[in-house]
Design an enzyme around this catalytic site. Structure first.
Site, PDB file in Angstrom:
ATOM      1  N   ARG A   1     -75.474 -62.546 -27.012  1.00  0.00           N
ATOM      2  CA  ARG A   1     -76.279 -63.726 -27.326  1.00  0.00           C
ATOM      3  C   ARG A   1     -77.721 -63.294 -27.517  1.00  0.00           C
ATOM      4  O   ARG A   1     -78.151 -62.280 -26.973  1.00  0.00           O
ATOM      5  CB  ARG A   1     -76.204 -64.775 -26.217  1.00  0.00           C
TER       6      ARG A   1
ATOM      7  N   ASP B   1     -83.629 -51.284 -24.335  1.00  0.00           N
ATOM      8  CA  ASP B   1     -84.930 -50.732 -23.914  1.00  0.00           C
ATOM      9  C   ASP B   1     -84.909 -50.229 -22.468  1.00  0.00           C
ATOM     10  O   ASP B   1     -85.590 -49.258 -22.126  1.00  0.00           O
ATOM     11  CB  ASP B   1     -86.079 -51.732 -24.136  1.00  0.00           C
TER      12      ASP B   1
ATOM     13  N   SER C   1     -82.923 -54.574 -28.038  1.00  0.00           N
ATOM     14  CA  SER C   1     -83.063 -55.028 -26.643  1.00  0.00           C
ATOM     15  C   SER C   1     -82.550 -56.440 -26.400  1.00  0.00           C
ATOM     16  O   SER C   1     -83.312 -57.360 -26.034  1.00  0.00           O
ATOM     17  CB  SER C   1     -84.512 -54.884 -26.236  1.00  0.00           C
TER      18      SER C   1
END
Ligand code: BGC
Length: 492
Positions: A171, A209, A156
């Site tokens: 990132r 997610d 996620s």
């Protein structure tokens, strides 16, 4: 002695609060209130940023193409593993989708993610995860002869995916700061760590997610059009048409073909054009491992709510007009991230008229004695931070609804803030109503409701859908379709 059960409104209790603290409350309200007009302005700007993210040129919001290309029909079948790399725990699940429509069986184990891992090295991360998977397999399948098990990995964080079984971490977010992962494919080292241990697992789908939440919820509810997480981080996914994604136009995919987009809209307004940032939001950003990133997320997500509260308290301690905790040692309060969102929840849930639980909370957690008047400030501050979070959270949801012209639908929601923060849902629905101007007397047209387990069942379903797709001859976004087809030829 315990005070009387509290009344719904605290207005009457303000009479005993000293004037300087009443003024403080007023000024906090001015700082944290977000008007309907502002919500609408943010939501309109949000639509533009969603559009921009789909262009070749891109924008602040990544709008990641996920290669999850369709909703389940409820008839998916098979046994799949799911791995959920959340913030606090690592969860491994074995999910069986039986013949019966829309059902599933789940077997799961949780492994605590050591705090040091979040700021450690890439090797440590992949080795730890592979060890957990190995343990899971050894425990649940001791002595069995296993073929390759298909795995849906819920990762996620924002990832660029050329294929569904590949992903380059753009990132880290949510306070993670592991060296040597950003800008690299996360699947290759993960698979290597599994191969080194001889663990018979084949990563079939790397998912977010939010995408998992959307798909798991759509498995049982066809009105479900958006998957959203209001938790440690915040984000949403929805289904786009390939023809409306200019950045993949060169792939010449059928224009009507569905493609789930993981918006990664925690990055909304990184350019600081519309969000009403306070000085506290600015400090949170500056002190974070990735300043300038995740502007929206840092104002609303669970990871930051306690920190916002703490920063306001420190500010009021330093303010000579207010002088909270006068003359006391505030060293505990000085520690960054010492309070989490549950601290605010507990204040908001304090049932007593004299806010006795709030007094106790400050005493046990922070070793601070607080007055009744100060407690009124804390109560209002928690309400303001919690309300601002739920209202701003709906700007992203309403923007997706506007962009896709979704007048009536369900939004599958998960995450600690949605599930545990008091009043989140009614506050959010109220904000949606204000932004989307539903006719008077109508019930909620867009209903944000508790989702099915996206990171477990959703990941398994996406793995199932991917295998089904490859077998049906669609090779879009699959790294080596022939190999996948061969590997899982035994699965229906
Ligand atoms: C991540 C998203 C994720 C969200 C909710 C954000 O920080 O970048 O990928 O969906 O948190 O977990």
């Amino acid at each position: 002695m315990v005070g009387p059960r509290r009344q719904p409104s605290r207005k009457g209790s303000m009479a005993d609060v000293p004037q300087n603290l009443q003024d403080t409350i007023k000024s906090l309200e001015d700082t944290f209130d977000v008007s309907t007009a502002k919500l609408k302005e943010i939501s309109d700007h949000f639509v533009k940023e969603l559009e921009q993210g789909l262009t070749e040129e891109g924008g602040d919001i990544p709008m990641n193409v996920t290669w999850c290309m369709g909703f389940p029909d409820g008839h998916e079948q098979g046994t799949f593993l799911a791995l959920d790399m959340g913030g606090t725990n690592l969860r491994v699940c074995e999910i069986t989708l039986p013949e019966a429509k829309g059902e599933f069986d789940i077997l799961q184990s949780k492994y605590r993610m050591p705090e040091e891992l979040k700021t450690g090295t890439a090797d440590e991360l992949w080795e730890y995860i592979a060890d957990c998977l190995q343990q899971f397999i050894e425990y649940h399948h001791e002595g069995e002869k296993l073929g390759q098990l298909p795995l849906g990995f819920t990762f996620s964080y924002p990832a660029t995916q050329e294929y569904i079984d590949h992903g380059i971490l753009q990132r880290w977010t949510k306070g993670f700061d592991i060296d040597g992962v950003e800008g690299k494919d996360v699947v290759a080292p993960f698979e290597q760590a599994l191969a080194d241990r001889g663990v018979p697992i084949k990563l079939t789908a790397l998912i977010n997610d939010t995408t998992g939440t959307m798909i798991a919820s759509a498995y049982t509810d066809t009105d479900m059009k958006i998957g959203a997480i209001f938790g440690t981080g915040c984000n949403a996914a929805y289904m786009e048409n390939c023809g409306s994604i200019p950045k993949i136009a060169h792939l010449n995919l059928p224009p009507d073909m569905p493609m789930a987009i993981n918006c990664e809209y925690g990055a909304f307004d990184n350019a600081h054009k519309v969000l009403p940032r306070t000085k506290y939001d600015i400090i949170i950003d500056k002190e974070s491992p990735r300043p300038g990133q995740q502007t929206y997320e840092k104002m609303i997500a669970g990871l930051y709510l306690g920190e916002l509260f703490r920063l306001v308290c420190l500010d009021l301690y330093d303010n000579p007009e207010v002088r909270l905790f006068a003359g006391q040692d505030i060293s505990r309060l000085r520690k960054a991230y010492t309070l989490d969102a549950s601290f605010l929840s507990r204040i908001e849930e304090d049932p007593f008229g004299n806010l006795q639980e709030t007094v106790d909370l400050f005493e046990t957690e922070l070793k601070l004695r607080v007055t009744r008047g100060e407690c009124e400030v804390f109560r209002r501050l928690a309400e303001l931070i919690g309300t601002r979070a739920s209202r701003l959270s709906m700007c992203g949801i309403s923007a997706i609804c506007k962009k896709k012209d979704l007048k009536k639908c369900h939004v599958g929601a998960d995450g600690s803030v949605f599930n545990k923060y008091p009043h989140f849902k009614p506050r959010a629905q109220k904000a949606l109503r204000e932004i989307l101007d539903w006719p008077e007397g109508e019930k909620d047209w867009v209903d944000v409701r508790a989702a099915e387990d996206g990171s477990g069942v959703g990941a398994a379903l996406i793995a199932a859908l991917t295998i089904k797709r490859v077998k049906d001859g669609s090779s879009y976004g699959i790294r080596d379709p022939e190999a996948m087809k061969k590997l899982f030829s035994n699965l229906s």
